[in-house]
Design a protein around this motif. Structure first.
Motif, PDB file in Angstrom:
ATOM      1  N   GLN A  19      24.167 -12.916-145.218  1.00  0.00           N
ATOM      2  CA  GLN A  19      23.611 -14.036-145.427  1.00  0.00           C
ATOM      3  C   GLN A  19      22.441 -14.106-146.309  1.00  0.00           C
ATOM      4  O   GLN A  19      22.217 -14.649-147.357  1.00  0.00           O
ATOM      5  N   ALA A  20      21.866 -12.684-146.295  1.00  0.00           N
ATOM      6  CA  ALA A  20      20.914 -12.314-147.193  1.00  0.00           C
ATOM      7  C   ALA A  20      21.335 -12.498-148.642  1.00  0.00           C
ATOM      8  O   ALA A  20      20.818 -12.654-149.670  1.00  0.00           O
ATOM      9  N   GLY A  21      22.567 -11.852-148.764  1.00  0.00           N
ATOM     10  CA  GLY A  21      23.304 -11.535-150.114  1.00  0.00           C
ATOM     11  C   GLY A  21      23.358 -12.999-150.502  1.00  0.00           C
ATOM     12  O   GLY A  21      23.281 -13.272-151.709  1.00  0.00           O
ATOM     13  N   ILE A  26      22.222 -20.049-151.108  1.00  0.00           N
ATOM     14  CA  ILE A  26      21.742 -20.724-149.812  1.00  0.00           C
ATOM     15  C   ILE A  26      20.270 -20.417-149.683  1.00  0.00           C
ATOM     16  O   ILE A  26      19.730 -19.452-150.519  1.00  0.00           O
ATOM     17  N   THR A  27      19.373 -21.367-149.113  1.00  0.00           N
ATOM     18  CA  THR A  27      17.880 -20.973-148.850  1.00  0.00           C
ATOM     19  C   THR A  27      18.040 -19.962-147.592  1.00  0.00           C
ATOM     20  O   THR A  27      18.912 -20.023-146.854  1.00  0.00           O
ATOM     21  N   ALA A  46      20.229 -19.810-140.931  1.00  0.00           N
ATOM     22  CA  ALA A  46      19.797 -20.015-139.318  1.00  0.00           C
ATOM     23  C   ALA A  46      21.046 -20.413-138.587  1.00  0.00           C
ATOM     24  O   ALA A  46      21.498 -19.712-137.631  1.00  0.00           O
ATOM     25  N   ASP A  47      21.806 -21.538-139.075  1.00  0.00           N
ATOM     26  CA  ASP A  47      22.992 -22.029-138.427  1.00  0.00           C
ATOM     27  C   ASP A  47      23.964 -20.859-138.033  1.00  0.00           C
ATOM     28  O   ASP A  47      24.643 -20.852-136.933  1.00  0.00           O
ATOM     29  N   PRO A  48      24.584 -20.398-139.277  1.00  0.00           N
ATOM     30  CA  PRO A  48      25.655 -19.701-139.324  1.00  0.00           C
ATOM     31  C   PRO A  48      25.471 -18.071-138.419  1.00  0.00           C
ATOM     32  O   PRO A  48      26.232 -17.623-137.916  1.00  0.00           O
ATOM     33  N   THR A  51      15.212 -21.171-137.146  1.00  0.00           N
ATOM     34  CA  THR A  51      14.824 -21.049-138.654  1.00  0.00           C
ATOM     35  C   THR A  51      13.910 -20.011-139.167  1.00  0.00           C
ATOM     36  O   THR A  51      13.740 -19.295-140.189  1.00  0.00           O
ATOM     37  N   GLY A  52      12.807 -19.991-138.126  1.00  0.00           N
ATOM     38  CA  GLY A  52      11.628 -18.878-138.336  1.00  0.00           C
ATOM     39  C   GLY A  52      12.318 -17.227-138.506  1.00  0.00           C
ATOM     40  O   GLY A  52      11.835 -16.690-139.373  1.00  0.00           O
ATOM     41  N   GLU A  53      13.246 -17.299-137.527  1.00  0.00           N
ATOM     42  CA  GLU A  53      13.961 -15.743-137.436  1.00  0.00           C
ATOM     43  C   GLU A  53      14.725 -15.673-138.771  1.00  0.00           C
ATOM     44  O   GLU A  53      14.769 -14.450-139.465  1.00  0.00           O
ATOM     45  N   ALA A  54      15.375 -16.617-138.914  1.00  0.00           N
ATOM     46  CA  ALA A  54      16.117 -16.472-140.595  1.00  0.00           C
ATOM     47  C   ALA A  54      15.268 -16.111-141.788  1.00  0.00           C
ATOM     48  O   ALA A  54      15.536 -15.374-142.451  1.00  0.00           O
TER      49      ALA A  54
END
Length: 207
Positions: free
Chosen positions: A134-136, A143-144, A149-151, A156-159
């Motif tokens: 996801q970071a990639g 993506i932002t 967060a969802d996948p 959201t904060g953790e993401a």
């Protein structure tokens, strides 16, 4: 290192494959060992004093880790004092999961980044590997941070926190991991960073 080595018999294939899985498992379970391995892999040949200075790990522990990595068959020692250490880049794919030095660097960052340490404690190494993907996507501009967060099934904060914390692993992997495009087959060329990062970087200097 691949899960499909060429060998003479199926039994040898099985033995080699299991040994590779065991080696990867050892690195995934021991972040400091993984950190030493990744440093050698990316910057080798290096000496053990250079590892000690760069990673700020005590001399005795550096020697122990290098000996362990040599026993596992993923580093080699050559020459006389100072002995130079080199490492073979690992790559293993099993059940759709890919482990390369970039993933191992993310695991290793537990040693120096509280956000990653907390994330792994809370969600496990498997979720961390998923967060690398996801970071990639984020650093490729697809993506932002919040959209991760969802996948990942996290807040959201953790993401936001984990995407930022993984920046050094992706930045260095983009430059040094020969299998970086295996993790990001369609977006590797779109992942770009500004600033200087290396394996000793605890966390990013910029947003």
């Amino acid at each position: 290192m691949t899960p499909h080595p060429v060998s003479e018999t199926p039994s040898q294939d099985l033995e080699t494959g299991i040994n590779q899985l065991a080696t990867i498992g050892r690195l995934l379970d021991h972040p400091e060992l993984a950190r030493v391995y990744v440093y050698i892999c990316y910057y080798g040949p290096v000496t053990r004093p250079e590892i000690k200075a760069a990673l700020e790990i005590p001399k005795t522990i550096v020697y122990d880790h290098v000996e362990t990595l040599e026993t596992l068959g993923i580093v080699t020692l050559a020459g006389e004092r100072p002995v130079e250490v080199t490492a073979e880049p690992v790559r293993i794919t099993t059940d759709g999961t890919v482990v390369t030095p970039t993933i191992l660097h993310a695991v290793a960052l537990q040693e120096v980044d509280e956000d990653i340490s907390y994330f792994v404690e809370r969600h496990g190494v498997g979720k961390l590997a998923a967060a690398v993907r996801q970071a990639g996507l984020h650093y490729a501009g697809q993506i932002t941070q919040r959209m991760a967060a969802d996948p990942l099934e996290i807040s959201t904060g953790e993401a936001v926190s984990i995407i930022l914390a993984l920046k050094p692993a992706l930045a260095v992997g983009r430059e040094y991991d020969p299998y970086f495009d295996v993790i990001f087959p369609e977006i590797a060329d779109d992942i770009e960073f500004e600033g200087e990062f290396d394996v000793s970087t605890p966390r990013p200097n910029t947003d």
